[in-house]
Design a protein around this motif. Structure first.
Motif, PDB file in Angstrom:
ATOM      1  N   HIS A  68     -14.214  -5.760 -16.107  1.00  0.00           N
ATOM      2  CA  HIS A  68     -14.509  -7.082 -15.537  1.00  0.00           C
ATOM      3  C   HIS A  68     -15.985  -7.167 -15.123  1.00  0.00           C
ATOM      4  CE1 HIS A  68     -13.547 -10.517 -12.684  1.00  0.00           C
ATOM      5  NE2 HIS A  68     -14.677 -10.066 -12.152  1.00  0.00           N
ATOM      6  N   HIS A  72     -19.516  -9.430 -16.432  1.00  0.00           N
ATOM      7  CA  HIS A  72     -20.591 -10.088 -15.685  1.00  0.00           C
ATOM      8  C   HIS A  72     -21.955  -9.542 -16.127  1.00  0.00           C
ATOM      9  CE1 HIS A  72     -18.090 -12.223 -12.860  1.00  0.00           C
ATOM     10  NE2 HIS A  72     -17.547 -11.129 -12.351  1.00  0.00           N
ATOM     11  N   ASP A 166     -15.307 -15.048  -7.832  1.00  0.00           N
ATOM     12  CA  ASP A 166     -15.857 -15.662  -9.042  1.00  0.00           C
ATOM     13  C   ASP A 166     -15.564 -17.162  -9.108  1.00  0.00           C
ATOM     14  OD1 ASP A 166     -16.983 -13.308  -9.921  1.00  0.00           O
ATOM     15  OD2 ASP A 166     -15.162 -12.667 -10.938  1.00  0.00           O
TER      16      ASP A 166
HETATM   17 ZN   LIG Z   1     -16.040 -10.900 -10.931  1.00  0.00          ZN
END
Ligand SMILES: [Zn+2]
Length: 375
Positions: A68, A72, A166
């Protein structure tokens, strides 16, 4: 975050660190899944196998969160924002950027990249679960299904519109794009983050009182959100206050210097007579080569100071040497500066002009707040 992270690897040039607390979390997950969850899910599983599944689940979760964060990081890099490091800590991870996103579009794609990876991971484990069938749950089937579920849960939680989750970043980017006002967007997004934090604390405590101690997890996550949203808000305010402000306008001059070849006894004498807690260090040509802070001397017991010079103990980090034109908000985003608390301001030929310290900056923040309150 509490506690420093430990570097464990470097992937694609990005250092990956874990908080020591992560080990506690891995142990907790292993224990709770191994003692309760897997014995329930897999018929007749042995104790050892159950705990092994628990540990495997914790490590797979770790890998999912890492993926994850790399989502980003990859997007941030493509958009020209550097990634300092990826930290995995208590309840997730964070990809630390070297600067703030420059536009709402950058922020939006950065914020969505992590959840997109988690969605793919959840879908992959979900497909595997279907493939393995659920008529009779095997150890492998249970392991895969747990990953599908936990990643789906992470995805859902992450997309809540509460900054700095997020989803909150997405919300902030959308507000930023519409209004063009980053600090107002941050205020609103952080307020939503704090609101959700209080809601989670309330819910968590309530469920815990109703006999489900697992509810305390929500309270912990809620506390984290409240603190993180508050910190982001302050950070955004300070960044706004100092963007476009050059270091030269806040530095203290003239710089009181210490030569790198001075002995540590001489340095101790300088600290005793001057009112400074740090000195820029210069070489024989008068150029700045480092900084000496009083605690670097304090850490050395008297007998060990003999024979050592300032050059042996000073901080040589080149990031602590900045020009007068450097933006103060950029300096505040520099972890090296935040940690050391000061930097030497140099001219084009490397000679010291002055010192910029966090105290100088804090004083400015407080003075401006004072002015706003009286105005
Ligand atoms: Zn994140």
């Amino acid at each position: 975050m509490p506690g420093r992270s430990i570097r464990i690897a470097r992937i694609a040039g990005i250092p990956v660190g874990i908080s020591p607390l992560w080990l506690v979390i891995v142990a907790l997950i292993t224990w709770s899944l191994g003692s309760g969850y897997y014995p329930d899910q897999v018929h007749g599983i042995s104790r050892l196998a159950s705990y092994a599944l628990g540990l495997a689940s914790a490590l797979l979760l770790f890998a999912s969160i890492l993926a994850h964060e790399f989502g980003h990081a990859v997007v941030a890099r493509r958009r020209g924002v550097g990634i300092e490091e990826i930290d995995l800590w208590l309840l997730g991870g964070v990809a630390r950027m070297t600067s703030q996103p420059k536009s709402a579009e950058d922020e939006l794609s950065f914020a969505l990249a992590g959840p997109a990876v988690t969605a793919v991971v959840a879908a992959a484990f979900g497909a595997l679960t279907l493939l393995l069938g659920r008529a009779e749950t095997t150890a492998m089937g249970a392991l895969v299904r747990y990953q599908a579920e936990i990643n789906l849960l992470i995805l859902g939680f992450n997309l809540l519109p509460a900054f700095p989750l997020d989803g909150g970043r997405v919300a902030r980017a959308l507000m930023w794009r519409r209004s063009g006002d980053l600090s107002a967007a941050t205020e609103t997004a952080a307020a939503l983050g704090r609101g959700l934090g209080y809601l989670l604390v309330g819910l968590g405590v309530l469920t815990a009182f109703n006999g489900a101690p697992g509810g305390l997890w929500f309270a912990v996550i809620g506390f984290f959100l409240i603190a993180a949203a508050g910190a982001e808000r302050v950070h955004a305010q300070v960044t706004t206050m100092f963007s476009g402000v050059p270091v030269g306008s806040l530095m203290s001059t003239p710089a009181s210097l210490i030569p790198s070849r001075s002995t540590l006894d001489e340095a101790a004498g300088r600290f005793a007579e001057a009112r400074f807690t740090a000195f820029p260090v210069t070489d024989s040509a008068g150029r700045a080569v480092g900084m000496l802070r009083i605690d670097q001397l304090e850490r050395l017991p008297l007998p060990r100071r003999g024979g050592l010079t300032v050059a042996d103990v000073m901080n040589r980090d080149p990031k602590l040497r900045v020009t007068a034109q450097t933006d103060v908000s950029e300096l505040l985003d520099q972890p090296e500066f935040v940690e050391f608390g000061r930097a030497v301001v140099i001219d084009a030929s490397g000679h010291p002009l002055g010192v910029i310290s966090r105290t100088d900056i804090d004083r400015t923040v407080r003075a401006r707040n004072l002015y706003q309150r009286t105005a």
